[in-house]
Design a protein around this motif. Sequence first.
Motif, PDB file in Angstrom:
ATOM      1  N   HIS A 378       0.822  -1.211   0.000  1.00 19.21           N
ATOM      2  CA  HIS A 378       0.000   0.000   0.000  1.00 19.21           C
ATOM      3  C   HIS A 378       0.848   1.249   0.000  1.00 19.21           C
ATOM      4  O   HIS A 378       0.329   2.349  -0.025  1.00 19.21           O
ATOM      5  N   MET A 379       2.155   1.048   0.060  1.00 18.87           N
ATOM      6  CA  MET A 379       3.018   2.223   0.007  1.00 18.87           C
ATOM      7  C   MET A 379       3.471   2.404  -1.437  1.00 18.87           C
ATOM      8  O   MET A 379       3.832   1.461  -2.123  1.00 18.87           O
ATOM      9  N   THR A 380       3.469   3.640  -1.873  1.00 16.86           N
ATOM     10  CA  THR A 380       3.951   3.955  -3.202  1.00 16.86           C
ATOM     11  C   THR A 380       5.465   3.862  -3.201  1.00 16.86           C
ATOM     12  O   THR A 380       6.100   4.398  -2.302  1.00 16.86           O
ATOM     13  N   GLU A 381       6.000   3.191  -4.185  1.00 12.91           N
ATOM     14  CA  GLU A 381       7.446   3.078  -4.228  1.00 12.91           C
ATOM     15  C   GLU A 381       8.033   4.258  -4.972  1.00 12.91           C
ATOM     16  O   GLU A 381       7.482   4.685  -5.989  1.00 12.91           O
ATOM     17  N   ARG A 382       9.143   4.773  -4.470  1.00 13.00           N
ATOM     18  CA  ARG A 382       9.815   5.798  -5.261  1.00 13.00           C
ATOM     19  C   ARG A 382      10.506   5.074  -6.410  1.00 13.00           C
ATOM     20  O   ARG A 382      11.116   4.020  -6.200  1.00 13.00           O
ATOM     21  N   PRO A 383      10.433   5.632  -7.613  1.00  8.56           N
ATOM     22  CA  PRO A 383      10.953   4.919  -8.789  1.00  8.56           C
ATOM     23  C   PRO A 383      12.391   4.441  -8.594  1.00  8.56           C
ATOM     24  O   PRO A 383      12.745   3.347  -9.017  1.00  8.56           O
ATOM     25  N   ARG A 384      13.204   5.202  -7.902  1.00  6.78           N
ATOM     26  CA  ARG A 384      14.603   4.822  -7.749  1.00  6.78           C
ATOM     27  C   ARG A 384      14.747   3.543  -6.930  1.00  6.78           C
ATOM     28  O   ARG A 384      15.747   2.851  -7.035  1.00  6.78           O
ATOM     29  N   ASN A 385      13.761   3.261  -6.085  1.00  7.48           N
ATOM     30  CA  ASN A 385      13.889   2.098  -5.223  1.00  7.48           C
ATOM     31  C   ASN A 385      13.508   0.802  -5.905  1.00  7.48           C
ATOM     32  O   ASN A 385      13.551  -0.259  -5.304  1.00  7.48           O
ATOM     33  N   ALA A 386      13.085   0.898  -7.168  1.00  6.25           N
ATOM     34  CA  ALA A 386      12.851  -0.314  -7.954  1.00  6.25           C
ATOM     35  C   ALA A 386      13.576  -0.123  -9.288  1.00  6.25           C
ATOM     36  O   ALA A 386      12.943   0.061 -10.321  1.00  6.25           O
ATOM     37  N   PRO A 387      14.894  -0.159  -9.267  1.00  4.20           N
ATOM     38  CA  PRO A 387      15.662   0.254 -10.454  1.00  4.20           C
ATOM     39  C   PRO A 387      15.297  -0.527 -11.708  1.00  4.20           C
ATOM     40  O   PRO A 387      15.197   0.060 -12.785  1.00  4.20           O
ATOM     41  N   THR A 388      15.074  -1.823 -11.581  1.00  2.23           N
ATOM     42  CA  THR A 388      14.815  -2.590 -12.797  1.00  2.23           C
ATOM     43  C   THR A 388      13.470  -2.226 -13.383  1.00  2.23           C
ATOM     44  O   THR A 388      13.329  -2.061 -14.593  1.00  2.23           O
ATOM     45  N   ARG A 389      12.472  -2.079 -12.519  1.00  2.67           N
ATOM     46  CA  ARG A 389      11.164  -1.689 -13.049  1.00  2.67           C
ATOM     47  C   ARG A 389      11.234  -0.312 -13.704  1.00  2.67           C
ATOM     48  O   ARG A 389      10.716  -0.104 -14.800  1.00  2.67           O
ATOM     49  N   THR A 390      11.913   0.607 -13.036  1.00  3.74           N
ATOM     50  CA  THR A 390      12.043   1.941 -13.602  1.00  3.74           C
ATOM     51  C   THR A 390      12.738   1.877 -14.957  1.00  3.74           C
ATOM     52  O   THR A 390      12.344   2.567 -15.902  1.00  3.74           O
ATOM     53  N   ALA A 391      13.745   1.013 -15.039  1.00  2.65           N
ATOM     54  CA  ALA A 391      14.461   0.883 -16.303  1.00  2.65           C
ATOM     55  C   ALA A 391      13.564   0.281 -17.379  1.00  2.65           C
ATOM     56  O   ALA A 391      13.562   0.734 -18.528  1.00  2.65           O
ATOM     57  N   ILE A 392      12.772  -0.713 -17.010  1.00  4.38           N
ATOM     58  CA  ILE A 392      11.839  -1.301 -17.987  1.00  4.38           C
ATOM     59  C   ILE A 392      10.860  -0.233 -18.453  1.00  4.38           C
ATOM     60  O   ILE A 392      10.572  -0.088 -19.641  1.00  4.38           O
ATOM     61  N   GLY A 393      10.368   0.548 -17.506  1.00  2.31           N
ATOM     62  CA  GLY A 393       9.433   1.614 -17.858  1.00  2.31           C
ATOM     63  C   GLY A 393      10.064   2.616 -18.803  1.00  2.31           C
ATOM     64  O   GLY A 393       9.464   3.013 -19.801  1.00  2.31           O
ATOM     65  N   ALA A 394      11.301   2.988 -18.502  1.00  4.59           N
ATOM     66  CA  ALA A 394      11.977   3.967 -19.357  1.00  4.59           C
ATOM     67  C   ALA A 394      12.133   3.393 -20.761  1.00  4.59           C
ATOM     68  O   ALA A 394      11.940   4.094 -21.759  1.00  4.59           O
ATOM     69  N   ALA A 395      12.465   2.107 -20.841  1.00  6.42           N
ATOM     70  CA  ALA A 395      12.620   1.483 -22.152  1.00  6.42           C
ATOM     71  C   ALA A 395      11.280   1.481 -22.894  1.00  6.42           C
ATOM     72  O   ALA A 395      11.224   1.789 -24.092  1.00  6.42           O
ATOM     73  N   GLY A 396      10.215   1.151 -22.172  1.00  8.44           N
ATOM     74  CA  GLY A 396       8.896   1.127 -22.805  1.00  8.44           C
ATOM     75  C   GLY A 396       8.477   2.503 -23.289  1.00  8.44           C
ATOM     76  O   GLY A 396       7.978   2.655 -24.409  1.00  8.44           O
ATOM     77  N   VAL A 397       8.719   3.510 -22.458  1.00  8.21           N
ATOM     78  CA  VAL A 397       8.357   4.869 -22.856  1.00  8.21           C
ATOM     79  C   VAL A 397       9.150   5.272 -24.100  1.00  8.21           C
ATOM     80  O   VAL A 397       8.616   5.878 -25.034  1.00  8.21           O
ATOM     81  N   THR A 398      10.430   4.895 -24.129  1.00  8.12           N
ATOM     82  CA  THR A 398      11.243   5.247 -25.286  1.00  8.12           C
ATOM     83  C   THR A 398      10.729   4.559 -26.546  1.00  8.12           C
ATOM     84  O   THR A 398      10.625   5.181 -27.608  1.00  8.12           O
ATOM     85  N   PHE A 399      10.387   3.305 -26.409  1.00  8.20           N
ATOM     86  CA  PHE A 399       9.864   2.551 -27.546  1.00  8.20           C
ATOM     87  C   PHE A 399       8.612   3.230 -28.091  1.00  8.20           C
ATOM     88  O   PHE A 399       8.479   3.491 -29.291  1.00  8.20           O
ATOM     89  N   TYR A 400       7.718   3.559 -27.175  1.00  4.18           N
ATOM     90  CA  TYR A 400       6.476   4.226 -27.577  1.00  4.18           C
ATOM     91  C   TYR A 400       6.792   5.575 -28.216  1.00  4.18           C
ATOM     92  O   TYR A 400       6.240   5.928 -29.259  1.00  4.18           O
ATOM     93  N   ALA A 401       7.706   6.313 -27.593  1.00  2.00           N
ATOM     94  CA  ALA A 401       8.008   7.663 -28.079  1.00  2.00           C
ATOM     95  C   ALA A 401       8.588   7.620 -29.486  1.00  2.00           C
ATOM     96  O   ALA A 401       8.284   8.464 -30.321  1.00  2.00           O
ATOM     97  N   VAL A 402       9.418   6.612 -29.766  1.00  2.36           N
ATOM     98  CA  VAL A 402      10.002   6.524 -31.106  1.00  2.36           C
ATOM     99  C   VAL A 402       8.911   6.219 -32.130  1.00  2.36           C
ATOM    100  O   VAL A 402       8.834   6.843 -33.193  1.00  2.36           O
ATOM    101  N   MET A 403       8.015   5.298 -31.794  1.00  2.37           N
ATOM    102  CA  MET A 403       6.921   4.994 -32.717  1.00  2.37           C
ATOM    103  C   MET A 403       6.072   6.235 -32.940  1.00  2.37           C
ATOM    104  O   MET A 403       5.622   6.531 -34.043  1.00  2.37           O
ATOM    105  N   TRP A 404       5.896   6.965 -31.851  1.00  3.18           N
ATOM    106  CA  TRP A 404       5.075   8.165 -31.913  1.00  3.18           C
ATOM    107  C   TRP A 404       5.732   9.216 -32.799  1.00  3.18           C
ATOM    108  O   TRP A 404       5.092   9.825 -33.670  1.00  3.18           O
TER     109      TRP A 404
END
Lengths: 543, 269
Positions: A378-404
Motif C-alpha cells: 500500500h506504500m507507493t514506491e519511489r521509482p529509484r527504489n525499484a531500479p529494474t522496473r524503472t528501467a523497464i518503464g523507461a525502455a517502454g516509454v522510449t519505444f512508444y516515443a520513437v513509434m510516436w
Amino acid sequence: MTATATTPATTETKAPTGPGMRFVNWGANYIEDRTSMSGLVKELGRKIFPDHWSFMLGEVALYSFVVILLSGTFLTFFFQASMAPVVYEGSYPTLKGVEMSAAMASTLDISFDVRGGLLMRQVHHWAALLFVASIGLHMLRVFFTGAFRKPREINWVVGFLLFVLAMAEGFTGYSLPDDLLSGNGLRIIDGMVKGIPVIGTWISYLLFGGEFPGEAIVGRLYMLHIMLLPALVIAAIGVHMILLIVNKHTQFAGPGRTEGNVVGNPIMPVFAAKAGGFFFIVFGVIMLIAATVTINPIWNYGPYDPSPVSAGTQPDWYIGFADGTLRLIPPGWEFELWGFTFSMNIIVPIIILVVFLVLVAFYPFIEAFVTGDKREHHMTERPRNAPTRTAIGAAGVTFYAVMWAAASSDLIATHFRLSIEGVTHTLQALLILGPIIAYIVAKRISIALQKKDREIALHGYESGRIVRLPGGEYIEVHEQLSDYERWRLVSYDDYAPLMVRPNANGKITFGTKLRGVMSRWFFEDRIAPVTRTEIEASKHGHH
Amino acid sequence: MATSATRTRTRRAGRRSPLASAALLLIGLLATGGAYAALTAGASADAASESQVTKLADEGEKLFAANCASCHGLQAQGTEDAPSLIGVGAAAVDFQVGTGRMPMAASGPQAEQKPVQFTEEQIAALASWVASLGPGPSIPDESYLAGDGDLAVGAELFRINCAMCHNVAGAGGALTEGKFAPSLMGVSAKHIYEAMITGPQNMPVFNDANITPEDKSAIISYLKYIEANSSPGGLDLGNLGPVSEGLFVWIFALGGIVAITVWLTAKSN
Ligand code: HEM
C-alpha cells in the motif's frame, strides 16, 4: 485495515436551524428513509485521498471525460451520421456548392451555422485529446510508483482497458465528420485489415458494408461512438472507482504513513470541495483552449474523396504510435505463399503493437511472477527504489516515443531541414537501440540516487560549512536529518533474488528455473535500504 | 564570379530600409508596367515597341551574362551545372528570379528562396531576353490574378492537385531526399500562377489543358482567401494538423494542469 485518518476529530455539531436548513434536513431524511444511503455516503465520505500532485492525474481524466460527455451530447443534437450525398449550402465560402456526405455537411453546419457549435466541437475534441493524455500520464504514475502491485493488479487491467477504450472512442469520433483527414485515417485502417492474411478482405467488406468506403461506415462508427463505447467506458470507470475504494489509495512513505493506513483528506468534506474546485479548473483550461485554438479544421480538409491525400496527414496523437510503426517498416516486406500475399509490412506492425499492448496490460502479473512477491503493498514506491522496473518503464516509454515520433517523420524532416529518409532510418535504429540505452541509463541513475539517499540517511547532508580542526585538518560539517526526513529515505521494501528450489517431487521445473533467472536479472543490482542498526551505528560513530 | 557578386548584393539587400525597398518596388512596378504596356501596345506603336523590346532584351542579355551565364551558359544553352533555359519562357525567369531562387546560391537538395536580388525592371529584362530565345509560357495576364475566382472550385482543385505536396492549407510538406514543397502563404498571385505553368524543380507543370486559366485563377483566389482570413476556430497552430494539436495538448493543456496540481498540493502541505 481501516482508513485511520487525519479526519478532524469530533467537531461540535450544532443542529443547523433556519428555513433553508430545515428543507435540507427534510430532504435528507426523505431520501434516507427510502434508500438507507447514509451508510454508503458515510463510508464514501471517509475515503481518504492522499495529497500528492501525481494522484490527481486520474481526476484530470475523469473530469475531461465529463466535459466530453456534456459537449458530445450537444453535438448529437445536430450531427447527422449519414453518408448520403448532399450539396453544401451553408455559410463557409470555400465549400459552397460542393457535394459531400450529410455527416460532413452537418459537421460544417455545427461549425458555422449552429450557435456555439464550433466552440462545442473544439471543446469535445480538445477534451478528447486531454482525456487520453491524462490517462497516459496517470498510467505512467501508477507504473513508476509500483502502485499496480497486489492487491491492485485488477485495477491496473481495468485502467488499461480504459486506455484502449479511450483510443477507440477517439478514433471513431475522429472518423465521424467524414472529411478528408478522417477518410484517410479509415483508409489506413482498411489497408491494415486487408493486410491480415486470408480473412482480411472479408473483414474489411463486413466492416464497411462492401467496398471501401461504402455508405455504411459512418453510421456504424456513430453507434459505437455514442452508445457502445461510452457505455463501456462508464462501466469501466465505475469498476475502477469501486476497486479504488475497496483497495484504498497508495501513498508515498512519510511520517505516520504505514502499510496499514492512508493519510490524507477524507472525501467529505475537504476533498469533495477541492475536487469540485479542481473540476472547474480542468473545465476552465479546456474551455480556454477550445475558445482560442483551432482543432481539426475540417473546412480546410474538405469532404472525403479517395483520390487526394494531404501532406501532413496524421491521426490524433494517441493513434500516432500505430501510424508510426507502419511508417518505420522498411519497404518490400511481402511474399507470396500458396497463392496468398503475405504483407509482412502490415502484419509485423500489427504484431508489434499487439505484443506491446499485451505486455503493458499484463505487466503486474509478469512482475509478480518474477519477484515471487505475494505480499500486499500500500506504500507507493519511489521509482529509484525499484531500479529494474524503472528501467523497464523507461525502455517502454522510449519505444512508444520513437513509434510516436515516426508518425510525424515528415514534419520533423521539413521543420529541422532533414531528409525524410534520414529521419526514418534514424528512428528505425532508435526503435531498437533507444530502449536499450534508456534501460541502462535509467537503471544507473536509479542506483546512483539510491546510493545518494543511503549516504544522506547515514551521514546527513553536506552543509557547506567547512571547519578547521585544532590539528589543522579541514572537514565539512554534515547536517543530520530529522527522523521524519530520514523515514522517507529509508522505508522501502528490500528484495532478494529468488532461490531456485526443487518442488515437492524434488524436481526443478522449467518454470522455476526461468523464474530464477528472471529474478536474478530483476534484482541483481540493488542497494539495500538502510537498517535501524546502521543508523544507530552511524549516530554513535559520528563526532 | 557570380557567386561573390551575389553575396555582396544579398547583404546589401538585407540592409536596405523598408522605405527604400518600397520606393524601389514602385519604380520597378512603373518600369514593368511601362514595358508591359509597350509589349501589348497596338499596331501603330509596333515599331517603337519592337525597339523597346530589343532594348529590354539587350539589357537582359548583359545581366544574364554577368549573373547567370556561369551556370546556364552564355547563350542559356545549359551546362553541366544547370539546365538549358531555351524555351522555359518569361514566366519561369520571372518566377525563379522574382522569388529569389535564382541566381542559385548553394547547391542543396533544392534551390531555395533568398531575398530577391534584382529590381522588377532587371527581372523583366532577363525574362524578356530568355523569352526571345524560344517560345515558352509568358507572364500571366493580370485578369487571372485578381483573386475573384470561384473559391469552392479553387479549394477543390487545390485539394486534388496540390495538397498532397503543399498540405490542404498550403502550409507546405516534405518530399523525398530533403526536398520539400514550401508554404504558399505570402506568395504573390503572379508567382503562384507562374509556378503552376512552369513547374519549378520537383513540382509538376500544370498546363492550360490540365487546369484552365480560369481554374488557376480560382486556385489563386482560394489561397488568397485562406491567407487573408484567419482560422474561424482561433489560432491555427501552423495548420500542421494533428501533430501540432497533440503537442499543444501535452505541453499546454496537460502541462498547465499538472503545474496547477503541483501548486495546489504544495499549498496544502
Ligand atoms: C471518451 C470518450 C470520447 C472521445 C475520446 C471522443 C472523441 C471524439 C472526437 C475526436 C471527435 C471528432 C470531433 C471533430 O473534430 O469533429 C468526436 C466527434 C463526435 N463525438 Fe465524441 N468522443 C467521446 C465521447 C462521446 C460521447 C459520449 C458522445 C455523445 C454523447 C459523443 C458525440 C460525438 C459526436 C456527435 C461527434 C461528431 C460531431 C463532430 O464531429 O463534430 N462523443 N468525438
